[in-house]
Enzyme design. Sequence first.
Site, PDB file in Angstrom:
ATOM      1  N   TYR A  32      -1.362   4.631   1.996  1.00  0.00           N
ATOM      2  CA  TYR A  32      -0.478   4.844   0.855  1.00  0.00           C
ATOM      3  C   TYR A  32      -1.087   4.151  -0.369  1.00  0.00           C
ATOM      4  O   TYR A  32      -0.507   3.266  -0.985  1.00  0.00           O
ATOM      5  CB  TYR A  32       0.938   4.360   1.132  1.00  0.00           C
ATOM      6  CG  TYR A  32       1.974   5.205   0.416  1.00  0.00           C
ATOM      7  CD1 TYR A  32       2.264   6.485   0.866  1.00  0.00           C
ATOM      8  CD2 TYR A  32       2.635   4.740  -0.710  1.00  0.00           C
ATOM      9  CE1 TYR A  32       3.194   7.280   0.203  1.00  0.00           C
ATOM     10  CE2 TYR A  32       3.558   5.523  -1.373  1.00  0.00           C
ATOM     11  CZ  TYR A  32       3.838   6.789  -0.914  1.00  0.00           C
ATOM     12  OH  TYR A  32       4.752   7.571  -1.574  1.00  0.00           O
ATOM     13  N   HIS A  37      -5.694  -0.846  -4.326  1.00  0.00           N
ATOM     14  CA  HIS A  37      -6.660  -0.518  -3.277  1.00  0.00           C
ATOM     15  C   HIS A  37      -7.947   0.040  -3.875  1.00  0.00           C
ATOM     16  O   HIS A  37      -9.052  -0.291  -3.431  1.00  0.00           O
ATOM     17  CB  HIS A  37      -6.081   0.533  -2.325  1.00  0.00           C
ATOM     18  CG  HIS A  37      -4.877   0.096  -1.570  1.00  0.00           C
ATOM     19  ND1 HIS A  37      -3.609   0.591  -1.821  1.00  0.00           N
ATOM     20  CD2 HIS A  37      -4.732  -0.795  -0.556  1.00  0.00           C
ATOM     21  CE1 HIS A  37      -2.743   0.033  -0.995  1.00  0.00           C
ATOM     22  NE2 HIS A  37      -3.395  -0.806  -0.222  1.00  0.00           N
ATOM     23  N   GLN A  61       1.152  -6.429  13.412  1.00  0.00           N
ATOM     24  CA  GLN A  61       1.404  -7.412  12.355  1.00  0.00           C
ATOM     25  C   GLN A  61       2.809  -7.271  11.784  1.00  0.00           C
ATOM     26  O   GLN A  61       3.177  -7.965  10.844  1.00  0.00           O
ATOM     27  CB  GLN A  61       0.361  -7.311  11.249  1.00  0.00           C
ATOM     28  CG  GLN A  61       0.409  -6.058  10.394  1.00  0.00           C
ATOM     29  CD  GLN A  61      -0.756  -5.989   9.418  1.00  0.00           C
ATOM     30  OE1 GLN A  61      -1.911  -5.856   9.816  1.00  0.00           O
ATOM     31  NE2 GLN A  61      -0.458  -6.076   8.135  1.00  0.00           N
ATOM     32  N   GLY A 148      -7.597  -7.989  -1.358  1.00  0.00           N
ATOM     33  CA  GLY A 148      -6.968  -8.241  -2.645  1.00  0.00           C
ATOM     34  C   GLY A 148      -6.390  -9.642  -2.738  1.00  0.00           C
ATOM     35  O   GLY A 148      -5.869 -10.187  -1.754  1.00  0.00           O
ATOM     36  N   ASP A 151      -2.669 -10.622  -1.629  1.00  0.00           N
ATOM     37  CA  ASP A 151      -2.461 -11.184  -0.295  1.00  0.00           C
ATOM     38  C   ASP A 151      -3.389 -12.387  -0.119  1.00  0.00           C
ATOM     39  O   ASP A 151      -4.244 -12.413   0.764  1.00  0.00           O
ATOM     40  CB  ASP A 151      -2.737 -10.123   0.768  1.00  0.00           C
ATOM     41  CG  ASP A 151      -1.777  -8.950   0.659  1.00  0.00           C
ATOM     42  OD1 ASP A 151      -0.578  -9.154   0.888  1.00  0.00           O
ATOM     43  OD2 ASP A 151      -2.225  -7.842   0.339  1.00  0.00           O
ATOM     44  N   GLN A 154      -3.558 -14.147   3.300  1.00  0.00           N
ATOM     45  CA  GLN A 154      -4.267 -13.306   4.254  1.00  0.00           C
ATOM     46  C   GLN A 154      -5.775 -13.411   4.067  1.00  0.00           C
ATOM     47  O   GLN A 154      -6.533 -13.583   5.033  1.00  0.00           O
ATOM     48  CB  GLN A 154      -3.823 -11.851   4.091  1.00  0.00           C
ATOM     49  CG  GLN A 154      -4.634 -10.856   4.893  1.00  0.00           C
ATOM     50  CD  GLN A 154      -4.145  -9.441   4.681  1.00  0.00           C
ATOM     51  OE1 GLN A 154      -3.190  -9.014   5.316  1.00  0.00           O
ATOM     52  NE2 GLN A 154      -4.779  -8.701   3.780  1.00  0.00           N
ATOM     53  N   MET A 185       0.812  -4.407  -8.032  1.00  0.00           N
ATOM     54  CA  MET A 185       0.839  -3.136  -7.314  1.00  0.00           C
ATOM     55  C   MET A 185       0.976  -3.386  -5.820  1.00  0.00           C
ATOM     56  O   MET A 185       0.321  -4.260  -5.259  1.00  0.00           O
ATOM     57  CB  MET A 185      -0.415  -2.327  -7.602  1.00  0.00           C
ATOM     58  CG  MET A 185      -0.460  -1.790  -9.011  1.00  0.00           C
ATOM     59  SD  MET A 185      -1.828  -0.645  -9.262  1.00  0.00           S
ATOM     60  CE  MET A 185      -1.479  -0.141 -10.963  1.00  0.00           C
ATOM     61  N   SER A 187       2.197  -1.035  -2.022  1.00  0.00           N
ATOM     62  CA  SER A 187       2.717   0.188  -1.411  1.00  0.00           C
ATOM     63  C   SER A 187       4.223   0.112  -1.235  1.00  0.00           C
ATOM     64  O   SER A 187       4.909   1.143  -1.213  1.00  0.00           O
ATOM     65  CB  SER A 187       2.037   0.421  -0.054  1.00  0.00           C
ATOM     66  OG  SER A 187       0.645   0.587  -0.209  1.00  0.00           O
ATOM     67  N   ARG A 188       4.762  -1.094  -1.110  1.00  0.00           N
ATOM     68  CA  ARG A 188       6.208  -1.251  -0.898  1.00  0.00           C
ATOM     69  C   ARG A 188       7.020  -1.070  -2.181  1.00  0.00           C
ATOM     70  O   ARG A 188       8.248  -0.991  -2.123  1.00  0.00           O
ATOM     71  CB  ARG A 188       6.496  -2.617  -0.277  1.00  0.00           C
ATOM     72  CG  ARG A 188       6.078  -2.736   1.182  1.00  0.00           C
ATOM     73  CD  ARG A 188       6.534  -4.052   1.789  1.00  0.00           C
ATOM     74  NE  ARG A 188       6.402  -4.059   3.240  1.00  0.00           N
ATOM     75  CZ  ARG A 188       5.348  -4.513   3.906  1.00  0.00           C
ATOM     76  NH1 ARG A 188       4.325  -5.016   3.220  1.00  0.00           N
ATOM     77  NH2 ARG A 188       5.297  -4.486   5.222  1.00  0.00           N
TER      78      ARG A 188
END
Length: 282
Positions: A32, A37, A61, A148, A151, A154, A185, A187-188
Amino acid sequence: MQIINSVQEMQQWCLSHKKAGKTIGLVPTMGYLHNGHLALVKAARKECDIVVVSVFVNPIQFGVGEDFEEYPRDLSHDAGLLEKEQVNAVFAPPVREMYPAGYNTFVEVTGEITQKMCGNSRPGHFKGVTTVVSKLFHICFADRAYFGQKDAQQAMIVDKMVRELNFPLEIIRVPIVREPDGLAMSSRNVYLDADQRKQALVLNQALQAAQQVIQEGERNIEVVRDVMKKKIEQSPDARIDYIEINDARDLSTVERITEPVLLALAVRFGNTRLIDNLLVEV
């Protein structure tokens, strides 16, 4: 551009390019895709001979009650965007390819870096992340992998895993890409209704307000955290998951702001959980 669904086929395809002396850049995604991205893809395209983008919504996850089933998916749309960016291959395996029957092997980073922020509010999340990216690194024979800064935790955890397990690749972090109004930005973001979308701007506003007081000389952690908390609480639908201020190098706890810090927050608007962060130099 090839779309490959098989682990074995993906390995063989990447290995043939490695044997030809090509460097491979991997962009791991859950699909998505948006411009955030694509910023990772553009960075990989500049630095690598071959660019592979994985599109895989990783079930391990997601915790109980999280949005795995509802997570947005549109592979055909993603493939169209990636082809325009001259991506060489898309790896889009079904779940059974990545986790066949009887699968029971995991990779986990432990310690303070995984116990706070999203590690605290989403138990088991990073164990799922490090397991899947370990598999992707091996499948794609990546020389560089792109993550990115949105995150940030992460990316730090994956980098720690790579260093400590001696993976022969480099982790590249790419700055956050924001909408014109400042929302990071994600996806959620599609889950937000019009009013929630407007209220979500408070995330970046809270980070900017905290940065300002730090730059004006404030060094007390609680004072800075309270600045962010009060700003977020101005939005009626906002429910704070966490607000944290940690060492920017390794997310270790700091007593006072004397070195660069990462301001990080997670906030829910309705059922949608958004994260954002800001690196602040002192």
